[in-house]
Design a protein around this motif. Structure first.
Motif, PDB file in Angstrom:
ATOM      1  N   VAL A  60       0.810  -1.266   0.138  1.00  0.00           N
ATOM      2  CA  VAL A  60      -0.066  -0.159   0.152  1.00  0.00           C
ATOM      3  C   VAL A  60       1.090   1.305  -0.068  1.00  0.00           C
ATOM      4  CG1 VAL A  60      -1.842   1.275   1.589  1.00  0.00           C
ATOM      5  CG2 VAL A  60      -2.078  -1.103   1.140  1.00  0.00           C
ATOM      6  N   VAL A  61       1.876   1.232   0.882  1.00  0.00           N
ATOM      7  CA  VAL A  61       2.691   2.415   0.859  1.00  0.00           C
ATOM      8  C   VAL A  61       3.377   2.955  -0.346  1.00  0.00           C
ATOM      9  CG1 VAL A  61       3.044   2.533   3.610  1.00  0.00           C
ATOM     10  CG2 VAL A  61       4.560   1.344   2.214  1.00  0.00           C
ATOM     11  N   ASN A  62       3.656   1.663  -1.259  1.00  0.00           N
ATOM     12  CA  ASN A  62       4.347   2.200  -2.618  1.00  0.00           C
ATOM     13  C   ASN A  62       3.529   2.045  -3.654  1.00  0.00           C
ATOM     14  OD1 ASN A  62       7.154   1.836  -1.801  1.00  0.00           O
ATOM     15  ND2 ASN A  62       6.701   0.228  -0.730  1.00  0.00           N
ATOM     16  N   GLY A  63       2.052   1.856  -3.380  1.00  0.00           N
ATOM     17  CA  GLY A  63       1.261   1.926  -4.496  1.00  0.00           C
ATOM     18  C   GLY A  63       1.201   0.873  -5.295  1.00  0.00           C
ATOM     19  N   VAL A  64       1.478  -0.377  -4.847  1.00  0.00           N
ATOM     20  CA  VAL A  64       1.731  -1.655  -5.898  1.00  0.00           C
ATOM     21  C   VAL A  64       0.533  -2.614  -5.734  1.00  0.00           C
ATOM     22  CG1 VAL A  64       2.942  -3.761  -6.221  1.00  0.00           C
ATOM     23  CG2 VAL A  64       4.287  -1.553  -5.450  1.00  0.00           C
ATOM     24  N   PRO A  65      -0.097  -2.625  -6.928  1.00  0.00           N
ATOM     25  CA  PRO A  65      -1.426  -3.370  -6.825  1.00  0.00           C
ATOM     26  C   PRO A  65      -1.201  -4.808  -6.416  1.00  0.00           C
ATOM     27  CG  PRO A  65      -1.138  -2.735  -9.224  1.00  0.00           C
ATOM     28  CD  PRO A  65      -0.008  -2.363  -8.223  1.00  0.00           C
ATOM     29  N   LEU A  66      -1.967  -5.718  -5.974  1.00  0.00           N
ATOM     30  CA  LEU A  66      -2.062  -7.184  -5.345  1.00  0.00           C
ATOM     31  C   LEU A  66      -2.668  -8.136  -6.292  1.00  0.00           C
ATOM     32  CD1 LEU A  66      -2.596  -6.012  -1.891  1.00  0.00           C
ATOM     33  CD2 LEU A  66      -0.511  -7.240  -2.772  1.00  0.00           C
ATOM     34  N   ILE A  67      -2.176  -9.316  -6.413  1.00  0.00           N
ATOM     35  CA  ILE A  67      -2.946 -10.574  -6.658  1.00  0.00           C
ATOM     36  C   ILE A  67      -2.733 -11.200  -5.293  1.00  0.00           C
ATOM     37  CG2 ILE A  67      -2.951 -12.608  -7.842  1.00  0.00           C
ATOM     38  CD1 ILE A  67      -1.560 -11.220 -10.559  1.00  0.00           C
ATOM     39  N   VAL A  68      -4.003 -11.707  -4.607  1.00  0.00           N
ATOM     40  CA  VAL A  68      -3.847 -12.174  -3.337  1.00  0.00           C
ATOM     41  C   VAL A  68      -3.914 -13.703  -3.174  1.00  0.00           C
ATOM     42  CG1 VAL A  68      -4.604 -10.253  -1.947  1.00  0.00           C
ATOM     43  CG2 VAL A  68      -6.053 -11.702  -3.047  1.00  0.00           C
ATOM     44  N   TRP A  69      -3.099 -14.416  -2.554  1.00  0.00           N
ATOM     45  CA  TRP A  69      -3.018 -15.850  -2.556  1.00  0.00           C
ATOM     46  C   TRP A  69      -2.730 -16.149  -0.799  1.00  0.00           C
ATOM     47  CZ3 TRP A  69      -1.248 -18.733  -7.229  1.00  0.00           C
ATOM     48  CH2 TRP A  69      -1.161 -20.052  -7.048  1.00  0.00           C
ATOM     49  N   PRO A  70      -3.767 -16.029  -0.237  1.00  0.00           N
ATOM     50  CA  PRO A  70      -3.851 -16.395   1.087  1.00  0.00           C
ATOM     51  C   PRO A  70      -3.487 -17.733   1.517  1.00  0.00           C
ATOM     52  CG  PRO A  70      -6.120 -16.084   0.568  1.00  0.00           C
ATOM     53  CD  PRO A  70      -5.283 -15.819  -0.797  1.00  0.00           C
ATOM     54  N   LEU A  71      -2.671 -17.907   2.717  1.00  0.00           N
ATOM     55  CA  LEU A  71      -2.488 -19.405   2.873  1.00  0.00           C
ATOM     56  C   LEU A  71      -2.560 -19.663   4.458  1.00  0.00           C
ATOM     57  CD1 LEU A  71       1.450 -19.304   1.758  1.00  0.00           C
ATOM     58  CD2 LEU A  71      -0.863 -20.366   0.608  1.00  0.00           C
ATOM     59  N   ALA A  72      -2.497 -18.720   5.420  1.00  0.00           N
ATOM     60  CA  ALA A  72      -3.147 -18.956   6.857  1.00  0.00           C
ATOM     61  C   ALA A  72      -3.212 -17.782   7.618  1.00  0.00           C
ATOM     62  CB  ALA A  72      -1.725 -19.830   7.616  1.00  0.00           C
ATOM     63  N   ALA A  73      -3.140 -17.837   8.915  1.00  0.00           N
ATOM     64  CA  ALA A  73      -3.518 -16.816   9.993  1.00  0.00           C
ATOM     65  C   ALA A  73      -4.627 -15.933   9.491  1.00  0.00           C
ATOM     66  CB  ALA A  73      -2.233 -16.040   9.898  1.00  0.00           C
ATOM     67  N   GLU A  74      -4.479 -14.620   9.593  1.00  0.00           N
ATOM     68  CA  GLU A  74      -5.837 -13.908   9.018  1.00  0.00           C
ATOM     69  C   GLU A  74      -5.701 -13.472   7.556  1.00  0.00           C
ATOM     70  OE1 GLU A  74      -2.945 -10.432   8.944  1.00  0.00           O
ATOM     71  OE2 GLU A  74      -2.949 -12.605   9.585  1.00  0.00           O
ATOM     72  N   GLN A  75      -4.915 -14.244   6.874  1.00  0.00           N
ATOM     73  CA  GLN A  75      -4.718 -13.821   5.437  1.00  0.00           C
ATOM     74  C   GLN A  75      -6.009 -13.966   4.818  1.00  0.00           C
ATOM     75  OE1 GLN A  75      -1.482 -16.434   4.360  1.00  0.00           O
ATOM     76  NE2 GLN A  75      -0.173 -15.599   5.988  1.00  0.00           N
ATOM     77  N   LYS A  76      -6.973 -15.128   4.991  1.00  0.00           N
ATOM     78  CA  LYS A  76      -7.972 -15.002   4.097  1.00  0.00           C
ATOM     79  C   LYS A  76      -8.932 -13.660   4.239  1.00  0.00           C
ATOM     80  CE  LYS A  76      -8.003 -19.809   3.472  1.00  0.00           C
ATOM     81  NZ  LYS A  76      -8.876 -21.309   3.554  1.00  0.00           N
ATOM     82  N   MET A  77      -8.793 -13.281   5.490  1.00  0.00           N
ATOM     83  CA  MET A  77      -9.767 -12.023   5.948  1.00  0.00           C
ATOM     84  C   MET A  77      -9.157 -10.782   5.316  1.00  0.00           C
ATOM     85  SD  MET A  77     -10.458 -12.444   9.913  1.00  0.00           S
ATOM     86  CE  MET A  77     -11.619 -11.242  10.121  1.00  0.00           C
ATOM     87  N   ASN A  78      -7.803 -10.847   5.012  1.00  0.00           N
ATOM     88  CA  ASN A  78      -7.210  -9.754   4.515  1.00  0.00           C
ATOM     89  C   ASN A  78      -7.601  -9.624   3.028  1.00  0.00           C
ATOM     90  OD1 ASN A  78      -5.966  -9.098   6.905  1.00  0.00           O
ATOM     91  ND2 ASN A  78      -4.121 -10.074   6.199  1.00  0.00           N
ATOM     92  N   ALA A  79      -7.558 -11.105   2.550  1.00  0.00           N
ATOM     93  CA  ALA A  79      -7.961 -11.012   1.095  1.00  0.00           C
ATOM     94  C   ALA A  79      -9.451 -10.427   0.733  1.00  0.00           C
ATOM     95  CB  ALA A  79      -7.889 -12.467   0.467  1.00  0.00           C
ATOM     96  N   VAL A  80     -10.432 -11.018   1.640  1.00  0.00           N
ATOM     97  CA  VAL A  80     -11.619 -10.289   1.396  1.00  0.00           C
ATOM     98  C   VAL A  80     -11.679  -8.736   1.536  1.00  0.00           C
ATOM     99  CG1 VAL A  80     -14.122 -10.340   2.472  1.00  0.00           C
ATOM    100  CG2 VAL A  80     -12.613 -12.478   2.146  1.00  0.00           C
ATOM    101  N   LEU A  81     -10.901  -8.408   2.289  1.00  0.00           N
ATOM    102  CA  LEU A  81     -10.969  -6.858   2.656  1.00  0.00           C
ATOM    103  C   LEU A  81     -10.239  -6.272   1.310  1.00  0.00           C
ATOM    104  CD1 LEU A  81     -11.062  -4.279   4.532  1.00  0.00           C
ATOM    105  CD2 LEU A  81      -8.817  -4.817   5.193  1.00  0.00           C
ATOM    106  N   LEU A  82      -9.316  -6.743   0.608  1.00  0.00           N
ATOM    107  CA  LEU A  82      -8.425  -6.160  -0.270  1.00  0.00           C
ATOM    108  C   LEU A  82      -9.331  -6.117  -1.525  1.00  0.00           C
ATOM    109  CD1 LEU A  82      -5.112  -7.364   0.700  1.00  0.00           C
ATOM    110  CD2 LEU A  82      -5.791  -5.207   0.768  1.00  0.00           C
ATOM    111  N   VAL A  83     -10.166  -7.374  -1.760  1.00  0.00           N
ATOM    112  CA  VAL A  83     -10.692  -7.782  -2.855  1.00  0.00           C
ATOM    113  C   VAL A  83     -12.161  -7.209  -3.017  1.00  0.00           C
ATOM    114  CG1 VAL A  83     -11.720  -9.536  -4.457  1.00  0.00           C
ATOM    115  CG2 VAL A  83      -9.304  -9.566  -3.594  1.00  0.00           C
ATOM    116  N   GLU A  84     -12.877  -7.351  -2.015  1.00  0.00           N
ATOM    117  CA  GLU A  84     -14.121  -7.081  -2.043  1.00  0.00           C
ATOM    118  C   GLU A  84     -14.620  -5.677  -1.577  1.00  0.00           C
ATOM    119  OE1 GLU A  84     -16.467 -10.180  -0.172  1.00  0.00           O
ATOM    120  OE2 GLU A  84     -15.649 -11.929  -0.946  1.00  0.00           O
TER     121      GLU A  84
END
Length: 480
Positions: A381-405
């Motif tokens: 985010v601080v570098n303005g680089v867009p993402l392809i998200v591939w969550p694996l563990a911890a809270e990463q799937k929640m992060n993916a929902v936030l970032l995509v949806e």
């Protein structure tokens, strides 16, 4: 008479991915005001301080910082099938007597530094709240992840009641709706709370109850940006009004670009020879790994995309089918035959590690395929680089929902329904779409990420929301 500067202790979990945000918080506090900071690091025979850990800690400004490594401990009561999160929690809990001795010493007025006024504990060091309370030391919780995952812990007791007839939260039939958060499917919730039968789940449930009561600490410092997670932060603040204070002080990320080594030089030299915004950076964090079959699909997907890339490759978490016949493999021997030769010049493959902060900040980097851990996400985010998200563990799937949806700054590949693998065609198409901006969705992702970068920069400005939250926190510390 000059006021004695506050002295605080920070107790993180021992993993490097958890330690970096703690160090950056300390650095931010030290830049903000005249403070003394002591960082207390639990260790074990299995988790000794690494060179990377020591390097990160040594980067803190002197003389107002001090690091105390607790004596390494070995414990035999950790179940053999425990997840890494359980090992972190066990490491801290086994050090509670040592933590008590150190905090008692720091609180003494016979020390050479100012007496301790507060201790900041991480999620996995929550039991230290009882020690601080017994010693009369004020406590705060430092939560290095985002507001939506923090919301799960605030509402876990209620979720536990809803899920009373299920062993796994992933089996919940209805979407989980938390105040200020996007709707989550049960399987997207924090992996550590998925299995209700585990000791780790019970520990998180106890943590949830302590959060809700708010009796043992004064506030929570969360690595979030108010304007990026506005609804979740507002909901947390309203729910806890009059009980404890939520301090959104993010983004807390490592932005230092000094100390370049030979591997950095190779990587950055290669990047410097690529067109602006043309390189996809691929990394799954400090510990993320893929299966052998998924690594193969990813390799062929990157090759078929025709795009430039830097890929940080780690040994897969499963063996290739004919591994017993192959014998020991080289660090990159798990890649498909001929992959390195066919992508030479267009791709750079690095074993185990890359200078991520420098890569994401480089003008040639135009995308990031990430496990979307929160630190990596904020660095993007601080570098303005867009993402392809591939969550694996911890809270990463929640992060993916936030970032995509909700934030719409990322794309997410679709896995095969039968075996769960993301196929090479899906990877190739998604990578090409992001890097070439061939669809309206991809153009929106790029523009939205630029907007998020502006919000992050603004939050850290002189009158930004995160700067004000940090100032409020320091003011409270000075009143203790």
């Amino acid at each position: 008479m000059k006021q004695t500067p506050p002295h605080i202790a920070i107790l993180p979990s021992p993993a490097i991915s958890h330690l970096i945000p703690v160090v950056e918080l300390a650095r931010r506090l030290l830049l903000h005001d005249d403070l003394h900071v002591t960082i207390i690091i639990p260790c074990s025979d299995d988790l000794p301080p690494s060179d990377a850990t020591k390097s990160v800690l040594e980067s803190l400004p002197k003389p107002n910082t001090r690091t105390i490594f607790l004596p390494p401990d070995r414990f035999d009561d950790l179940p053999s099938d425990s997840r890494p999160t359980a090992e972190l929690a066990f490491t801290v809990s086994h050090h509670l007597p040592s933590i008590h001795r150190v905090l008692k010493s720091l609180a003494s007025r016979n020390t050479t530094t100012p007496p301790l006024v507060a201790v900041f504990v991480s999620l996995f060091a929550i039991d230290a709240l009882d020690i601080a309370k017994g010693l009369g030391i004020s406590s705060y919780v430092f939560y290095p992840m985002n507001a939506i995952s923090l919301s799960v812990f605030f509402h876990l007791s209620k979720l536990d009641e809803i899920a009373a007839s299920y062993d796994f939260l992933k089996d919940l039939p209805e979407p989980v709706k938390l105040p200020g958060c996007p709707s989550f499917r049960g399987r997207d919730l924090f992996s550590g709370v998925q299995d209700r039968r585990t000791d780790m789940y019970k520990k998180f449930l106890q943590f949830s109850k302590r959060l809700v009561s708010g009796e043992d600490f004064k506030g929570i410092v969360v690595n979030s940006v108010r304007d990026i997670e506005s609804e979740a932060v507002k909901a947390l603040q309203e729910e806890n009004s009059g009980k404890l204070t939520i301090y959104p002080v993010g983004p807390i990320v490592n932005i230092d670009s000094s100390g370049q080594n030979n591997q950095d030089s190779e990587c950055l030299t290669w990047l410097g020879n690529q067109p602006r915004g043309s390189v996809l950076y691929v990394s799954f964090g400090s510990g993320g790994t893929l299966s052998f079959d998924q690594m193969t699909e990813l390799a062929f997907g990157l090759e078929r995309s025709g795009q430039r890339f830097i890929w940080v490759v780690r040994k897969p978490n499963t063996q290739p089918p004919n591994a017993t016949c192959l014998g020991p493999l080289e660090p990159l021997g798990f890649l498909p035959n001929g992959f390195l030769e066919r992508t030479k010049g267009r791709g750079l493959v690095l074993p185990d590690w890359a200078p991520q902060v420098r890569v994401l900040g480089h003008g040639s980097t135009g995308g990031f395929l990430s496990h979307c851990g929160w630190s990596s996400t904020l660095e993007s985010v601080v570098n303005g680089v867009p993402l392809i998200v591939w969550p694996l563990a911890a809270e990463q799937k929640m992060n993916a929902v936030l970032l995509v949806e909700r934030l719409k700054v990322a794309l997410r590949p679709k896995a095969d329904d039968e075996d769960g693998l993301v196929r090479r065609e899906e990877i190739a198409n998604l990578v090409k779409a992001l890097m070439e901006g061939t669809s309206e969705e991809c153009r929106t992702v790029r523009n939205r990420m630029k907007d998020l970068k502006d919000l992050a920069v603004k939050a850290l400005g002189e009158d930004g929301s995160s700067t004000r939250a940090l100032s409020q926190l320091v003011s409270m510390l000075k009143k203790i």
